[in-house]
Design a protein around this motif. Structure first.
Motif, PDB file in Angstrom:
ATOM      1  N   GLU A 260       0.854  -1.179   0.000  1.00  0.00           N
ATOM      2  CA  GLU A 260       0.000   0.000   0.000  1.00  0.00           C
ATOM      3  C   GLU A 260       0.892   1.233   0.000  1.00  0.00           C
ATOM      4  O   GLU A 260       1.841   1.333   0.788  1.00  0.00           O
ATOM      5  N   VAL A 261       0.611   2.167  -0.893  1.00  0.00           N
ATOM      6  CA  VAL A 261       1.437   3.357  -1.026  1.00  0.00           C
ATOM      7  C   VAL A 261       0.560   4.599  -1.083  1.00  0.00           C
ATOM      8  O   VAL A 261      -0.658   4.516  -1.267  1.00  0.00           O
ATOM      9  N   VAL A 262       1.198   5.746  -0.924  1.00  0.00           N
ATOM     10  CA  VAL A 262       0.499   7.023  -1.037  1.00  0.00           C
ATOM     11  C   VAL A 262       1.266   7.899  -2.013  1.00  0.00           C
ATOM     12  O   VAL A 262       2.503   7.922  -2.014  1.00  0.00           O
ATOM     13  N   VAL A 263       0.539   8.587  -2.892  1.00  0.00           N
ATOM     14  CA  VAL A 263       1.138   9.502  -3.853  1.00  0.00           C
ATOM     15  C   VAL A 263       1.155  10.897  -3.235  1.00  0.00           C
ATOM     16  O   VAL A 263       0.113  11.417  -2.837  1.00  0.00           O
ATOM     17  N   LEU A 264       2.349  11.477  -3.152  1.00  0.00           N
ATOM     18  CA  LEU A 264       2.500  12.789  -2.527  1.00  0.00           C
ATOM     19  C   LEU A 264       2.958  13.810  -3.569  1.00  0.00           C
ATOM     20  O   LEU A 264       3.694  13.455  -4.489  1.00  0.00           O
ATOM     21  N   PRO A 265       2.478  15.057  -3.498  1.00  0.00           N
ATOM     22  CA  PRO A 265       1.794  15.655  -2.352  1.00  0.00           C
ATOM     23  C   PRO A 265       0.277  15.509  -2.324  1.00  0.00           C
ATOM     24  O   PRO A 265      -0.362  16.015  -1.403  1.00  0.00           O
ATOM     25  N   SER A 266      -0.348  14.849  -3.293  1.00  0.00           N
ATOM     26  CA  SER A 266      -1.812  14.796  -3.340  1.00  0.00           C
ATOM     27  C   SER A 266      -2.401  14.001  -2.186  1.00  0.00           C
ATOM     28  O   SER A 266      -3.516  14.267  -1.729  1.00  0.00           O
ATOM     29  N   GLY A 267      -1.704  12.957  -1.710  1.00  0.00           N
ATOM     30  CA  GLY A 267      -2.207  12.131  -0.621  1.00  0.00           C
ATOM     31  C   GLY A 267      -3.076  10.978  -1.077  1.00  0.00           C
ATOM     32  O   GLY A 267      -3.661  10.260  -0.245  1.00  0.00           O
ATOM     33  N   THR A 268      -3.161  10.724  -2.368  1.00  0.00           N
ATOM     34  CA  THR A 268      -3.978   9.624  -2.892  1.00  0.00           C
ATOM     35  C   THR A 268      -3.342   8.283  -2.555  1.00  0.00           C
ATOM     36  O   THR A 268      -2.147   8.078  -2.764  1.00  0.00           O
ATOM     37  N   ARG A 269      -4.157   7.345  -2.068  1.00  0.00           N
ATOM     38  CA  ARG A 269      -3.646   6.024  -1.675  1.00  0.00           C
ATOM     39  C   ARG A 269      -4.025   4.966  -2.710  1.00  0.00           C
ATOM     40  O   ARG A 269      -5.113   5.008  -3.299  1.00  0.00           O
ATOM     41  N   ALA A 308       5.243   7.002  -1.825  1.00  0.00           N
ATOM     42  CA  ALA A 308       5.834   6.682  -0.528  1.00  0.00           C
ATOM     43  C   ALA A 308       5.044   5.583   0.158  1.00  0.00           C
ATOM     44  O   ALA A 308       3.897   5.283  -0.211  1.00  0.00           O
ATOM     45  N   ALA A 309       5.679   4.968   1.156  1.00  0.00           N
ATOM     46  CA  ALA A 309       4.994   3.971   1.965  1.00  0.00           C
ATOM     47  C   ALA A 309       3.803   4.627   2.645  1.00  0.00           C
ATOM     48  O   ALA A 309       3.891   5.755   3.143  1.00  0.00           O
ATOM     49  N   ALA A 310       2.660   3.924   2.679  1.00  0.00           N
ATOM     50  CA  ALA A 310       1.445   4.507   3.249  1.00  0.00           C
ATOM     51  C   ALA A 310       1.594   4.777   4.737  1.00  0.00           C
ATOM     52  O   ALA A 310       1.026   5.730   5.273  1.00  0.00           O
ATOM     53  N   THR A 311       2.387   3.947   5.407  1.00  0.00           N
ATOM     54  CA  THR A 311       2.625   4.128   6.839  1.00  0.00           C
ATOM     55  C   THR A 311       3.900   4.931   7.057  1.00  0.00           C
ATOM     56  O   THR A 311       4.949   4.600   6.514  1.00  0.00           O
ATOM     57  N   GLY A 312       3.800   5.995   7.826  1.00  0.00           N
ATOM     58  CA  GLY A 312       4.978   6.811   8.123  1.00  0.00           C
ATOM     59  C   GLY A 312       5.388   7.732   7.000  1.00  0.00           C
ATOM     60  O   GLY A 312       6.539   8.190   6.974  1.00  0.00           O
ATOM     61  N   ALA A 313       4.482   8.024   6.075  1.00  0.00           N
ATOM     62  CA  ALA A 313       4.820   8.926   4.972  1.00  0.00           C
ATOM     63  C   ALA A 313       5.035  10.348   5.491  1.00  0.00           C
ATOM     64  O   ALA A 313       4.318  10.790   6.396  1.00  0.00           O
ATOM     65  N   GLU A 315       4.996  14.471   5.662  1.00  0.00           N
ATOM     66  CA  GLU A 315       4.071  15.509   5.236  1.00  0.00           C
ATOM     67  C   GLU A 315       4.772  16.419   4.223  1.00  0.00           C
ATOM     68  O   GLU A 315       5.895  16.862   4.479  1.00  0.00           O
ATOM     69  N   PRO A 316       4.165  16.697   3.082  1.00  0.00           N
ATOM     70  CA  PRO A 316       4.764  17.649   2.151  1.00  0.00           C
ATOM     71  C   PRO A 316       4.941  19.010   2.825  1.00  0.00           C
ATOM     72  O   PRO A 316       4.093  19.431   3.620  1.00  0.00           O
ATOM     73  N   ILE A 317       6.049  19.685   2.537  1.00  0.00           N
ATOM     74  CA  ILE A 317       6.351  20.966   3.184  1.00  0.00           C
ATOM     75  C   ILE A 317       6.573  22.040   2.131  1.00  0.00           C
ATOM     76  O   ILE A 317       7.077  21.780   1.047  1.00  0.00           O
ATOM     77  N   ASP A 318       6.150  23.256   2.457  1.00  0.00           N
ATOM     78  CA  ASP A 318       6.406  24.374   1.547  1.00  0.00           C
ATOM     79  C   ASP A 318       7.308  25.432   2.175  1.00  0.00           C
ATOM     80  O   ASP A 318       7.650  26.428   1.539  1.00  0.00           O
ATOM     81  N   SER A 319       7.706  25.228   3.437  1.00  0.00           N
ATOM     82  CA  SER A 319       8.691  26.093   4.075  1.00  0.00           C
ATOM     83  C   SER A 319       9.472  25.278   5.081  1.00  0.00           C
ATOM     84  O   SER A 319       8.917  24.396   5.743  1.00  0.00           O
TER      85      SER A 319
END
Length: 439
Positions: A260-269, A308-313, A315-319
Motif C-alpha cells: 500500500e502506497v500514497v502519492v504525494l503531495p496529493s495524498g492519494t492512496r 511513498a509507503a502509506a505508513t509513516g509517509a 508531510e509535504p512541506i512548503d517552508s
C-alpha cells in the motif's frame, strides 16, 4: 562487511592527491601497461627520474598544465578483498563546489595534509564539509612525511590537532584513522613502510580493505519507501494500449508487489500492482534500483511526485530551515529568488532569513549575517512554490538534500541539507570564541 566502498579524496592544492590516487591505481594494478609507458615517457620529458603517477589521473589538459585537479573524476580499482569507487576531488578553494559533489555519496574520505604545512584553513574547511555531509569514516593521510626533519614529532603534532578538530565536528576516535604516507615513494600506501618506525597502524590499502562500512550509511533503510517519479510511461501502442507506468529510482526503503502506497503531495492512496524492469518483473526493489511501478488504480501521478509507503509517509512541506554551502560568486541575501531542485521536482523558491553563518575555522556561529559568500556554510529558511516531500538530512541523505539553482543561467548556486546539519558539531558563538582567544 560491504564488498564495495565508495570513497573520495580531499585536501589543499599541492598536498599530493593526484599522486596518491595514481599510486593507489598503480599499486593495485588497475592501470594498463601502455598507460604506465605513456606516463614514464612524459615524466622523462619533464626531466624526472621516476614516473609522475599524478599524470595517471590529471586527465584534463588544464589540469596537466597547472598541476592541479579541477573537476571530479571517478576512478575504479579493486583488491582481492574489496572493490572501490573513488571520487578524486579538487583541492583549490575555487572548486569547493566540486568537492561537495564528489563527497556527497562517499562512505569514507581520505583527507590529505602536507606534512610540512600541517592542518591549514582548507583542511578545516574540507573537514567541516565532510561533517555536514555526514561522511561516516575519515582517513587523515599525512603526505610527504619523508620531507620533514622530525617525522615522528610532526606526525604526532598534526594528528593531535586533527583529532581535536574531528571530535568537535562529531566523529569518534574509531571513525578516524591517521596514516603517515609518502605518495611519491609509496610509503604506507600498499604496504607498511620501514621508513616510519614510529607508526604501527595499517597501510592505507590495508585500512581501506578492512574498515567496517555500514551498507546503509546514507540512511536508505531508515525510512519507508521514497520513490520520486522521474517519468510517466504511456506507450499507447497496439501491444500496450492502456499501459501506464511510473519510472524512477528507489531513493529509500523497499517496494514490493502488493504494498500500500500514497502519492504525494496529493495524498492519494493505492497499491503497487507490478514492478517492471527491462529484464522482466520483480517481486521487490531495493534502494538504488531503477524500476517502473504499475499502480492498481488510475490515479493522477506526474513527474516530481513521490510514491511513498502509506505508513509513516512524510508531510509535504512548503517552508523549512536548511543548511547550505553557498557556491555562487555573488553573495546570497535574504529575499533572493531561486529554483530549488529536490529529487525529480524543480520549483521556484525564495530565501527568507539567513539564520546563522558557520565559521568552520573557529567552529563558531555568526547569527543573522547580512549575506553568505562563496564557500560559506550557513543555515537559512526557504519557502517553495510547490510542496516537496523531504526527510531531515540526518535521517536520509537522498531525500534530505537539494540544490539551489540560478533561474537565469541554470548554474548550481548551493548544495542544501534539510534541517540543522550543525547539530552534531560543537558550535560556539563568535563572542565565546573571542573570549577564549583573549580578545
Amino acid at each position: 562487511m560491504s564488498d564495495l566502498l565508495r570513497l573520495a579524496t580531499a585536501g589543499s592544492v599541492d598536498d599530493g592527491k593526484s599522486t596518491l590516487v595514481g599510486r593507489l591505481l598503480y599499486d593495485t594494478k588497475s592501470v594498463l601497461a601502455d598507460q604506465i609507458d605513456a606516463v614514464t615517457r612524459a615524466s622523462v620529458d619533464k626531466g624526472l627520474s621516476t614516473p609522475d603517477l599524478s599524470l595517471l589521473v590529471d586527465g584534463l589538459r588544464a589540469e596537466r598544465e597547472q598541476g592541479i585537479t579541477i573537476d571530479v573524476a571517478y576512478r575504479y580499482f579493486a583488491t582481492p578483498t574489496r572493490s572501490f569507487v573513488l571520487a578524486d576531488t579538487p583541492g583549490h578553494v575555487q572548486y569547493t563546489r566540486n568537492t561537495v559533489s564528489g563527497a556527497s555519496t562517499a562512505q569514507l574520505v581520505i583527507l590529505l595534509v602536507d606534512a610540512r604545512k600541517g592542518v591549514i584553513e582548507q583542511t578545516r574547511r574540507h573537514a567541516a564539509v565532510m561533517a555536514l555531509l555526514g561522511v561516516p569514516k575519515l582517513v587523515l593521510a599525512v603526505n610527504k612525511i619523508d620531507l620533514v626533519d622530525d617525522p615522528a614529532g610532526v606526525f604526532e603534532r598534526i594528528t593531535s590537532e586533527f583529532a581535536e578538530l574531528t571530535t568537535k565536528l562529531g566523529w569518534s576516535a574509531e571513525d578516524v584513522q591517521e596514516i603517515p604516507v609518502s605518495a611519491l615513494h609509496g610509503d604506507n600506501v600498499a604496504s607498511r613502510s620501514e621508513n616510519t618506525p614510529y607508526y604501527s597502524g595499517p597501510s592505507l590499502i590495508e585500512h581501506l580493505e578492512s574498515v567496517p562500512v555500514d551498507a546503509d550509511a546514507h540512511g536508505r533503510h531508515q525510512v519507508g519507501l521514497r520513490f520520486p517519479v522521474q517519468y510517466v510511461i504511456r506507450p499507447r501502442t497496439a501491444e500496450y494500449p492502456d499501459y501506464r507506468g511510473y519510472a524512477g529510482q528507489v531513493a529509500a526503503g523497499v517496494v514490493s508487489k502488493g504494498d500500500e502506497v500514497v502519492v504525494l503531495p496529493s495524498g492519494t492512496r493505492t497499491t503497487v500492482e507490478r514492478i517492471d524492469t527491462p529484464n522482466g518483473e520483480l517481486a521487490s526493489a531495493q534502494p538504488g534500483r531503477s524500476v517502473t511501478l504499475i499502480l492498481a488504480d488510475d490515479v493522477d501521478v506526474s513527474r516530481g511526485d513521490v510514491i511513498a509507503a502509506a505508513t509513516g509517509a512524510p508531510e509535504p512541506i512548503d517552508s523549512f530551515d536548511a543548511t547550505v554551502c553557498w557556491l555562487g560568486d555573488k553573495p546570497l541575501r535574504p529575499g533572493t529568488r531561486l529554483l530549488l531542485k529536490h529529487g525529480t521536482r524543480t520549483t521556484q523558491a525564495i530565501v527568507g532569513a539567513l539564520i546563522e553563518r558557520f565559521d568552520e575555522q573557529h567552529l563558531s556561529a555568526d547569527p543573522n549575517p547580512e549575506s553568505l559568500s562563496l564557500n560559506d556554510i550557513g543555515r537559512i529558511s526557504v519557502r517553495v512554490a510547490d510542496p516537496i516531500v523531504a526527510d531531515d538530512y540526518s535521517v536520509n541523505r537522498h531525500t534530505g538534500s537539494f540544490l539551489l539553482i540560478d533561474p537565469a543561467g541554470g548554474n548550481t548556486l548551493a548544495a542544501g541539507l534539510v534541517g540543522d546539519a550543525l547539530t552534531a558539531v560543537e558550535v560556539g558563538t563568535e563572542t565565546e570564541f573571542a573570549t577564549e582567544a583573549g580578545v
